[in-house]
Write a protein that holds these residues in place. Sequence first.
Motif, PDB file in Angstrom:
ATOM      1  N   SER A   1       4.110  -7.418   0.217  1.00  0.00           N
ATOM      2  CA  SER A   1       2.839  -8.118   0.037  1.00  0.00           C
ATOM      3  C   SER A   1       1.958  -7.416  -0.994  1.00  0.00           C
ATOM      4  O   SER A   1       1.137  -8.060  -1.654  1.00  0.00           O
ATOM      5  CB  SER A   1       2.094  -8.240   1.365  1.00  0.00           C
ATOM      6  OG  SER A   1       2.816  -9.069   2.256  1.00  0.00           O
TER       7      SER A   1
ATOM      8  N   SER B   1       2.512  -9.062  -4.047  1.00  0.00           N
ATOM      9  CA  SER B   1       2.366 -10.517  -3.881  1.00  0.00           C
ATOM     10  C   SER B   1       3.678 -11.240  -3.641  1.00  0.00           C
ATOM     11  O   SER B   1       3.889 -12.359  -4.121  1.00  0.00           O
ATOM     12  CB  SER B   1       1.645 -11.126  -5.088  1.00  0.00           C
ATOM     13  OG  SER B   1       0.395 -10.530  -5.261  1.00  0.00           O
TER      14      SER B   1
ATOM     15  N   ARG C   1       6.252 -12.802  -0.834  1.00  0.00           N
ATOM     16  CA  ARG C   1       6.490 -13.271   0.532  1.00  0.00           C
ATOM     17  C   ARG C   1       7.980 -13.094   0.809  1.00  0.00           C
ATOM     18  O   ARG C   1       8.800 -13.374  -0.061  1.00  0.00           O
ATOM     19  CB  ARG C   1       6.115 -14.746   0.594  1.00  0.00           C
ATOM     20  CG  ARG C   1       5.751 -15.239   1.942  1.00  0.00           C
ATOM     21  CD  ARG C   1       5.279 -16.690   1.878  1.00  0.00           C
ATOM     22  NE  ARG C   1       3.895 -16.759   1.439  1.00  0.00           N
ATOM     23  CZ  ARG C   1       3.382 -17.779   0.771  1.00  0.00           C
ATOM     24  NH1 ARG C   1       4.119 -18.816   0.451  1.00  0.00           N
ATOM     25  NH2 ARG C   1       2.118 -17.769   0.436  1.00  0.00           N
TER      26      ARG C   1
ATOM     27  N   ASP D   1       1.467 -12.621   8.748  1.00  0.00           N
ATOM     28  CA  ASP D   1       1.247 -14.058   8.617  1.00  0.00           C
ATOM     29  C   ASP D   1       2.581 -14.734   8.335  1.00  0.00           C
ATOM     30  O   ASP D   1       3.382 -14.242   7.543  1.00  0.00           O
ATOM     31  CB  ASP D   1       0.285 -14.366   7.473  1.00  0.00           C
ATOM     32  CG  ASP D   1      -1.115 -13.868   7.743  1.00  0.00           C
ATOM     33  OD1 ASP D   1      -1.564 -13.975   8.902  1.00  0.00           O
ATOM     34  OD2 ASP D   1      -1.753 -13.355   6.806  1.00  0.00           O
TER      35      ASP D   1
ATOM     36  N   GLU E   1       4.114 -12.500   5.203  1.00  0.00           N
ATOM     37  CA  GLU E   1       3.268 -11.692   4.343  1.00  0.00           C
ATOM     38  C   GLU E   1       2.143 -11.079   5.172  1.00  0.00           C
ATOM     39  O   GLU E   1       1.952 -11.453   6.335  1.00  0.00           O
ATOM     40  CB  GLU E   1       2.674 -12.540   3.211  1.00  0.00           C
ATOM     41  CG  GLU E   1       1.758 -13.646   3.709  1.00  0.00           C
ATOM     42  CD  GLU E   1       1.300 -14.589   2.614  1.00  0.00           C
ATOM     43  OE1 GLU E   1       1.778 -14.487   1.467  1.00  0.00           O
ATOM     44  OE2 GLU E   1       0.439 -15.436   2.910  1.00  0.00           O
TER      45      GLU E   1
ATOM     46  N   THR F   1      -1.961 -10.027   4.482  1.00  0.00           N
ATOM     47  CA  THR F   1      -3.064 -10.017   3.531  1.00  0.00           C
ATOM     48  C   THR F   1      -3.542  -8.590   3.290  1.00  0.00           C
ATOM     49  O   THR F   1      -3.337  -7.703   4.122  1.00  0.00           O
ATOM     50  CB  THR F   1      -4.258 -10.863   4.028  1.00  0.00           C
ATOM     51  OG1 THR F   1      -4.787 -10.248   5.213  1.00  0.00           O
ATOM     52  CG2 THR F   1      -3.854 -12.298   4.299  1.00  0.00           C
ATOM     53  N   ALA F   2      -4.198  -8.383   2.168  1.00  0.00           N
ATOM     54  CA  ALA F   2      -4.709  -7.052   1.825  1.00  0.00           C
ATOM     55  C   ALA F   2      -5.675  -6.540   2.892  1.00  0.00           C
ATOM     56  O   ALA F   2      -5.613  -5.367   3.281  1.00  0.00           O
ATOM     57  CB  ALA F   2      -5.386  -7.086   0.458  1.00  0.00           C
ATOM     58  N   SER F   3      -6.524  -7.417   3.387  1.00  0.00           N
ATOM     59  CA  SER F   3      -7.487  -6.969   4.406  1.00  0.00           C
ATOM     60  C   SER F   3      -6.786  -6.638   5.721  1.00  0.00           C
ATOM     61  O   SER F   3      -7.136  -5.662   6.391  1.00  0.00           O
ATOM     62  CB  SER F   3      -8.571  -8.022   4.635  1.00  0.00           C
ATOM     63  OG  SER F   3      -8.020  -9.221   5.109  1.00  0.00           O
TER      64      SER F   3
ATOM     65  N   TYR G   1      -1.314  -0.393   5.280  1.00  0.00           N
ATOM     66  CA  TYR G   1      -1.494  -0.102   3.847  1.00  0.00           C
ATOM     67  C   TYR G   1      -1.084   1.342   3.549  1.00  0.00           C
ATOM     68  O   TYR G   1      -0.395   1.608   2.567  1.00  0.00           O
ATOM     69  CB  TYR G   1      -2.942  -0.343   3.431  1.00  0.00           C
ATOM     70  CG  TYR G   1      -3.195   0.003   1.990  1.00  0.00           C
ATOM     71  CD1 TYR G   1      -2.883  -0.898   0.975  1.00  0.00           C
ATOM     72  CD2 TYR G   1      -3.737   1.239   1.628  1.00  0.00           C
ATOM     73  CE1 TYR G   1      -3.095  -0.575  -0.360  1.00  0.00           C
ATOM     74  CE2 TYR G   1      -3.953   1.568   0.305  1.00  0.00           C
ATOM     75  CZ  TYR G   1      -3.631   0.661  -0.679  1.00  0.00           C
ATOM     76  OH  TYR G   1      -3.827   0.981  -1.996  1.00  0.00           O
TER      77      TYR G   1
END
Length: 144
Positions: free
Chosen positions: A20, A23, A25, A56, A66, A68-70, A129
């Motif tokens: 991810s 970017s 998936r 997700d 994937e 998300t960054a958050s 992360y």
Amino acid sequence: MFSKTCEYAIKASIYIASQSLVSKRVGIKDIAQAIESPEAFTGKIMQVLSKNHIIDSVKGPHGGFEITASAMQTNKLADVVRAMDGDDIFKSCGLGLKECSGANPCPLHNQFAKIRADITKLLETTSLYDVATGLSEGITFLKR
């Protein structure tokens, strides 16, 4: 320490997070291959991780998994462990006794309490992360 299912879930979460970051998936086959897990078993793990909002799931021809960054920043390794194995690692007795406490300790209680506290701190403070960046940079590995 962790169940085999939890180990696979941690590896899968790290792998998905690393993909991810660029970017990408990923599908079940890619995940299963990356973590050396049977596909059907990996699918069940993905269901639990998705249900617990750690990853997700995107349906459709260009779907896959994937993070998300958050979510990578927010989700800690402890979240993955709790989703798969519950809270036992954070609370249980080192010898597996049902009744073990400071007032009624097992022979390992005091030493294991320190280790358990260190493991808890590690899992509670390490985000997906944090571990995904090492993997995507080729500094760390999921298999050899």
